[in-house]
Design a protein around this motif. Structure first.
Motif, PDB file in Angstrom:
ATOM      1  N   GLN A   6       0.836  -1.208   0.000  1.00 39.29           N
ATOM      2  CA  GLN A   6       0.000   0.000   0.000  1.00 39.29           C
ATOM      3  C   GLN A   6       0.872   1.260   0.000  1.00 39.29           C
ATOM      4  N   GLU A   7       2.039   1.171   0.672  1.00 40.52           N
ATOM      5  CA  GLU A   7       2.982   2.296   0.656  1.00 40.52           C
ATOM      6  C   GLU A   7       3.461   2.584  -0.768  1.00 40.52           C
ATOM      7  N   ILE A   8       3.785   1.510  -1.500  1.00 42.39           N
ATOM      8  CA  ILE A   8       4.226   1.666  -2.889  1.00 42.39           C
ATOM      9  C   ILE A   8       3.104   2.287  -3.720  1.00 42.39           C
ATOM     10  N   LEU A   9       1.872   1.814  -3.518  1.00 48.26           N
ATOM     11  CA  LEU A   9       0.740   2.347  -4.276  1.00 48.26           C
ATOM     12  C   LEU A   9       0.511   3.827  -3.963  1.00 48.26           C
ATOM     13  N   SER A  10       0.692   4.201  -2.690  1.00 48.93           N
ATOM     14  CA  SER A  10       0.527   5.619  -2.322  1.00 48.93           C
ATOM     15  C   SER A  10       1.541   6.490  -3.050  1.00 48.93           C
ATOM     16  N   GLN A  11       2.784   6.000  -3.155  1.00 48.89           N
ATOM     17  CA  GLN A  11       3.812   6.759  -3.881  1.00 48.89           C
ATOM     18  C   GLN A  11       3.426   6.912  -5.347  1.00 48.89           C
ATOM     19  N   VAL A  12       2.920   5.827  -5.951  1.00 46.70           N
ATOM     20  CA  VAL A  12       2.514   5.877  -7.357  1.00 46.70           C
ATOM     21  C   VAL A  12       1.383   6.877  -7.541  1.00 46.70           C
ATOM     22  N   ARG A  13       0.422   6.860  -6.616  1.00 44.29           N
ATOM     23  CA  ARG A  13      -0.723   7.766  -6.722  1.00 44.29           C
ATOM     24  C   ARG A  13      -0.295   9.224  -6.615  1.00 44.29           C
ATOM     25  N   ARG A  14       0.631   9.467  -5.660  1.00 48.22           N
ATOM     26  CA  ARG A  14       1.089  10.852  -5.512  1.00 48.22           C
ATOM     27  C   ARG A  14       1.781  11.326  -6.789  1.00 48.22           C
ATOM     28  N   GLN A  15       2.551  10.434  -7.397  1.00 50.52           N
ATOM     29  CA  GLN A  15       3.219  10.803  -8.651  1.00 50.52           C
ATOM     30  C   GLN A  15       2.207  11.041  -9.763  1.00 50.52           C
ATOM     31  N   GLN A  16       1.147  10.216  -9.804  1.00 51.34           N
ATOM     32  CA  GLN A  16       0.100  10.401 -10.809  1.00 51.34           C
ATOM     33  C   GLN A  16      -0.598  11.748 -10.626  1.00 51.34           C
ATOM     34  N   GLN A  17      -0.829  12.106  -9.333  1.00 52.47           N
ATOM     35  CA  GLN A  17      -1.499  13.383  -9.043  1.00 52.47           C
ATOM     36  C   GLN A  17      -0.673  14.567  -9.500  1.00 52.47           C
ATOM     37  N   SER A  18       0.654  14.444  -9.354  1.00 53.11           N
ATOM     38  CA  SER A  18       1.521  15.583  -9.664  1.00 53.11           C
ATOM     39  C   SER A  18       1.715  15.771 -11.156  1.00 53.11           C
ATOM     40  N   LYS A  19       1.345  14.745 -11.963  1.00 54.98           N
ATOM     41  CA  LYS A  19       1.497  14.873 -13.413  1.00 54.98           C
ATOM     42  C   LYS A  19       0.386  15.740 -13.984  1.00 54.98           C
ATOM     43  N   PRO A  20       0.682  16.605 -14.995  1.00 56.98           N
ATOM     44  CA  PRO A  20      -0.382  17.398 -15.622  1.00 56.98           C
ATOM     45  C   PRO A  20      -1.321  16.502 -16.399  1.00 56.98           C
ATOM     46  N   SER A  21      -2.611  16.904 -16.487  1.00 52.39           N
ATOM     47  CA  SER A  21      -3.605  16.130 -17.225  1.00 52.39           C
ATOM     48  C   SER A  21      -3.253  16.109 -18.698  1.00 52.39           C
ATOM     49  N   PRO A  22      -3.609  15.031 -19.442  1.00 54.82           N
ATOM     50  CA  PRO A  22      -3.336  14.964 -20.867  1.00 54.82           C
ATOM     51  C   PRO A  22      -3.967  16.137 -21.600  1.00 54.82           C
ATOM     52  N   ARG A  23      -3.209  16.692 -22.579  1.00 52.43           N
ATOM     53  CA  ARG A  23      -3.670  17.816 -23.404  1.00 52.43           C
ATOM     54  C   ARG A  23      -4.080  19.021 -22.553  1.00 52.43           C
ATOM     55  N   GLY A  24      -3.542  19.096 -21.346  1.00 52.06           N
ATOM     56  CA  GLY A  24      -3.818  20.265 -20.520  1.00 52.06           C
ATOM     57  C   GLY A  24      -5.208  20.298 -19.939  1.00 52.06           C
ATOM     58  N   GLU A  25      -5.956  19.158 -19.992  1.00 52.29           N
ATOM     59  CA  GLU A  25      -7.311  19.165 -19.473  1.00 52.29           C
ATOM     60  C   GLU A  25      -7.283  19.037 -17.964  1.00 52.29           C
ATOM     61  N   GLY A  26      -8.044  19.834 -17.281  1.00 55.51           N
ATOM     62  CA  GLY A  26      -8.159  19.742 -15.835  1.00 55.51           C
ATOM     63  C   GLY A  26      -9.306  18.838 -15.468  1.00 55.51           C
ATOM     64  N   PRO A  27      -9.447  18.456 -14.199  1.00 57.20           N
ATOM     65  CA  PRO A  27     -10.553  17.602 -13.776  1.00 57.20           C
ATOM     66  C   PRO A  27     -11.879  18.323 -13.941  1.00 57.20           C
ATOM     67  N   PRO A  28     -12.924  17.649 -14.434  1.00 58.24           N
ATOM     68  CA  PRO A  28     -14.200  18.304 -14.654  1.00 58.24           C
ATOM     69  C   PRO A  28     -14.807  18.801 -13.357  1.00 58.24           C
TER      70      PRO A  28
ATOM     71  N   PRO B 137      -9.146  12.737  -6.103  1.00 58.62           N
ATOM     72  CA  PRO B 137      -7.778  13.017  -6.513  1.00 58.62           C
ATOM     73  C   PRO B 137      -7.106  11.877  -7.256  1.00 58.62           C
ATOM     74  N   LEU B 138      -7.505  10.642  -6.967  1.00 60.47           N
ATOM     75  CA  LEU B 138      -6.816   9.514  -7.577  1.00 60.47           C
ATOM     76  C   LEU B 138      -7.562   8.959  -8.775  1.00 60.47           C
ATOM     77  N   ALA B 139      -8.677   9.598  -9.164  1.00 59.21           N
ATOM     78  CA  ALA B 139      -9.457   9.083 -10.288  1.00 59.21           C
ATOM     79  C   ALA B 139      -8.646   9.195 -11.567  1.00 59.21           C
ATOM     80  N   ARG B 140      -8.812   8.216 -12.468  1.00 62.67           N
ATOM     81  CA  ARG B 140      -8.102   8.235 -13.733  1.00 62.67           C
ATOM     82  C   ARG B 140      -9.037   8.711 -14.825  1.00 62.67           C
TER      83      ARG B 140
END
Length: 607
Positions: free
Chosen positions: A572-594, A600-603
Motif C-alpha cells: 500500500q505504501e508503494i501504491l501511495s507513492q505511485v498515486r502521488r506521482q500520478q497526481q503531480s502529473k499534468p492532465s493529458p492535453r492540458g485538461e483539468g478535472p471536470p 484526486p486519484l481518479a483516472r
C-alpha cells in the motif's frame, strides 16, 4: 548543550551569512561563528535557544542553495550513550516509543524536552555506547507515521566526571512530572499520554449525583484531579450500572475514584439506600490472570494489605467483543481506594509489558495507529477512539495520504480460508460475522455459490475459486483490516482448523492498478524479492494477467498474520507513492478535472 554544529554549509558561506540567518529568525548567539570547510560552530546563550535554532533551521533553511543541518556540537570523547530524538509524531504514545527504543538496547532514561514545536523531542540514555550508536544509525531518518525521526548525540558529562549516570536534576535533564514504571522521568505532556485509563461501574441511580446540577460536580472533580472523565450514560439503556472512564495520571485516577465513591456514599445516605456500594473496576481479560497471580497470590496479597474482599467476574461472562471483567472490591472507602491503587498498578504493568511486546511486531508495520487497533484498554467498550471514528461497515473513506488529515483510505483485501471454516466465521444465523464487522469497522463478506448461506447483505457474488477454499472480502481502512484479519486468523486457530504446532498461514489478494504492478515487482524482481526478505511472506504478482474491468491486477500474499500485514502495508505504501506521482502529473492535453470534483486519484475515463 549550548554549542551548535552547523553542517552542509556551502563553501561560499561566510560567518556574516550565518549571522544574518540567525538575526532573520531572531535566534541570539553568544559568540562568533567559527566557519570551516563544509561546517561551522556557534555558541548559544542557553539550551533553550540552542533547541530553538535546531527546530527552526535544521533541514528547513537554505544558504547558497544548500539546506543547513543544525544539531548539538558534541566532542568525540563525549559521544557516549546519550541521544536526542526529534520530530516524534505529536500523538504517539510513550509505549510505542519505548518499544522502538528497546529494540537497540537497555534504555536507562528517557525524558521529554520542552519545545515550541508541534512534534515531540526526547533525550535518551542507553546502557552502553554500542547500543546508542546502533540506535543512532537505525533511527536517524526512520519514518514513523510520515515523520522522519532526527537523531543526534548530546554531550555525556559522565564521560569526563565521576558523577553517577542516573542522578536526578542533572544539567540539561530536569525531569518533568512524576516518573512512571518502564519510562523513567516521563513528562506529563498530553501529546504523549501514557497512562491506562481507570474504568469503573457505578449504579445508575447515582449517575445524576456524580454529574451534579448542570454538570457542576463532575467539572469540579475534573478540575481538582486534573482528569478527563467520561460517563457513558447512553450505553446499555436500562442497565442497572453505567461505566465511567477516567483519563489521568495514576494519582489523578485514584483521586477521582475516591471522590466518586464519597459522592455515592453521601447520596446513598440522603436517599436512604441501605445496600453496600462496592467499588467495581473494569479490566481487560488479558491482564486479569497476572493480577490474580499464581495460585491467587497477587490478589490475596492485595486483599490482606488493603483489608478488602476482592472478587472477579467469571470467564463465562466474557464475549469476543466484550473482553472486560469486573473486579469487585468491598471494604471502607479508604480500604477500597488503597485496593484500587494496587489493582491498577498491576493492570498498568501488564499493559506496558504487552504493548512493548506488541511493538516488536506492530512497530515494523508502517502506518498502523496502535490506538485505533483496540487491542488494549484504549479500545475497550465505551471508550475506544477506534469505534467512535471507524466508518460504518462498507463505508468508503475519502482518499488521503496515510499520515495526512481526514480518515484513512478504505482498502479491499480478499482473504482465502478453508471452505470447512466458513461456518465458524459466519456463526449461528450470521451473528459472528456481524459482530466481527462491527468490531473491526469493516465490511466483511464471504463469497458463496448459494445466496442462502447467510443473509443477503453478507453475501458476495460467487467467484471461480478453489473449491477447497472460500474468499472473505474485507473492505475498510488499515486498522480495520488489521483487526478483522487478525480475528479471522485467531478464529481458525481456536477452532482447530490448523494443528496445535502448525502456524496459521493464509493467502491474501490485493488488487493494484495494472500500471503500478511493475513498481511492486521492481526492476528484475528486486522490489518483490526485498518484500519477501523483509516480511517473511510469499509475494507473487502472477505473470500474463489480464487486467479486470477496472484495469487492475492481483498481487498474492501468503504468510502468517504479521508477515501478511507487513507485506500488505508495504505494498500500500508503494501504491501511495505511485498515486502521488500520478497526481503531480499534468492532465493529458492540458485538461483539468471536470468541475474540480473528481476524486484526486481518479483516472481519466476511456473513450
Amino acid at each position: 548543550m549550548n554549542k551548535l554544529y552547523i553542517g552542509n554549509v556551502s563553501e561560499e558561506a561566510s560567518a556574516e551569512d550565518l549571522e544574518t540567518i540567525f538575526e532573520q529568525w531572531k535566534i541570539p548567539h553568544s559568540g562568533p561563528f567559527l566557519v570551516k570547510t563544509g561546517y561551522a560552530f556557534v555558541d548559544c546563550p542557553d539550551e533553550k535557544v540552542a533547541m530553538k535554532a535546531i527546530d527552526i533551521l535544521s533541514g528547513k533553511v537554505e544558504l547558497h542553495g544548500k539546506l543547513l543541518e543544525v544539531e548539538h556540537s558534541v566532542p568525540k570523547r563525549q559521544r557516549s550513550c546519550k541521544l536526542q530524538i526529534r520530530n516524534i509524531p505529536p500523538h504517539m504514545q510513550w509505549e510505542v516509543l519505548d518499544g522502538l527504543l528497546a529494540q537497540y538496547g537497555t534504555v536507562e532514561i528517557c525524558e521529554q524536552v520542552n519545545t515550541d514545536t508541534d512534534t515531540a523531542v526526547v533525550n535518551v540514555r542507553y546502557a552502553a555506547k554500542d547500543q546508542a550508536r546502533q540506535a543512532m544509525e537505525k533511527l536517524n531518518g526512520f519514518l514513523m507515521e510520515n515523520f522522519a525521526l532526527k537523531v543526534s548525540y548530546i554531550p555525556d558529562e559522565t564521560v569526563t566526571t565521576d558523577a553517577p549516570p542516573l542522578g536526578g536534576g542533572r544539567r540539561g535533564f530536569a525531569p518533568r512530572g512524576p516518573p512512571r514504571s518502564g519510562s523513567p522521568g516521563l513528562g506529563a505532556r498530553p501529546k504523549l499520554q501514557s497512562d491506562v485509563p481507570l474504568r469503573i461501574l457505578v449504579p445508575t441511580q447515582f449517575v445524576g449525583a456524580i454529574i451534579g446540577k448542570e454538570g457542576a460536580t463532575i467539572r469540579n472533580i475534573t478540575k481538582q484531579t486534573h482528569s478527563k472523565i467520561d460517563i457513558h450514560r447512553k450505553e446499555n439503556a436500562g442497565a442497572a450500572e453505567k461505566p465511567i472512564t477516567v483519563h489521568s495520571t495514576p494519582e489523578g485516577c485514584s483521586s477521582a475514584c475516591r471522590t466518586i465513591m464519597e459522592i455515592m456514599q453521601k447520596e446513598a445516605l440522603d436517599t436512604k439506600f441501605t445496600e453496600e456500594i462496592p467499588l467495581k473496576i473494569l479490566a481487560h481479560n488479558n491482564f486479569v490472570g497476572r493480577l490474580i497471580g499464581k495460585e491467587g497470590r497477587n490478589l490475596k496479597k492485595i486483599e490482606v494489605d488493603t483489608e478488602t474482599k476482592i472478587t472477579i467476574s467469571p470467564l463465562q461472562d466474557l464475549t469476543l467483543y466484550n473482553p472486560e471483567r469486573t473486579i469487585t472490591v468491598k471494604g471502607s472507602i479508604e480500604a477500597c481506594s488503597r485496593a484500587e491503587e494496587e489493582v491498577m498498578k498491576k493492570i498498568r504493568e501488564s499493559y506496558e509489558n504487552d504493548v512493548a511486546a506488541m511493538n516488536l511486531q506492530s512497530n515494523l508495520i508502517p502506518g498502523l495507529n496502535l490506538n485505533a487497533l483496540g487491542l488494549f484498554p484504549g479500545g475497550a467498550p465505551g471508550m475506544g477512539p477506534s469505534m467512535a471514528n471507524a466508518p460504518p461497515p462498507g463505508a468508503q473513506a475519502g482518499y488521503s495520504s496515510f499520515g495526512g488529515q481526514g480518515q484513512p483510505e478504505s482498502e479491499t483485501v480478499h482473504l482465502f480460508i478453508p471452505a470447512l471454516a466458513v461456518g465458524a466465521i459466519i456463526g449461528k444465523q450470521g451473528q459472528h460475522i456481524k459482530q466481527l464487522s462491527r468490531f473491526a469497522g469493516a465490511s466483511i463478506k464471504i463469497s458463496a455459490d448459494e445466496v442462502n448461506v447467510v443473509d443477503a447483505n453478507q453475501i458476495a457474488p460467487p467467484d471461480s475459486i478453489d473449491t477447497k477454499q472460500r474468499m472473505v472480502i474485507i473492505a475498510g481502512p488499515p486498522e480495520a483490516q488489521f483487526k478483522a484479519q487478525g480475528r479471522i486468523f485467531g478464529k481458525l486457530k481456536e477452532e482447530n482448523f490448523f494443528g496445535p504446532k502448525e502456524e496459521v498461514k493464509l493467502e491474501a489478494h490485493i488488487k493494484v492498478p495494472s500500471f503500478a504492478a511493475g513498481r511492486v515487482i521492481g526492476k528484475g524482481g528486486k522490489t518483490v524479492n526485498e518484500l519477501q526478505n523483509l516480511t517473511s511472506a510469499e509475494v507473487v504478482v502472477p505473470r500474463d494477467q489480464t487486467p479486470d474491468e477496472n484495469d487492475q491486477v492481483i498481487v498474492k500474499i501468503t504468510g502468517h498474520f504479521y508477515a501478511s500485514q507487513l507485506a500488505q502495508r508495504k505494498i500500500q505504501e508503494i501504491l501511495s507513492q505511485v498515486r502521488r506521482q500520478q497526481q503531480s502529473k499534468p492532465s493529458p492535453r492540458g485538461e483539468g478535472p471536470p468541475h474540480g470534483d473528481r476524486p484526486p486519484l481518479a483516472r481519466p475515463s476511456r473513450k
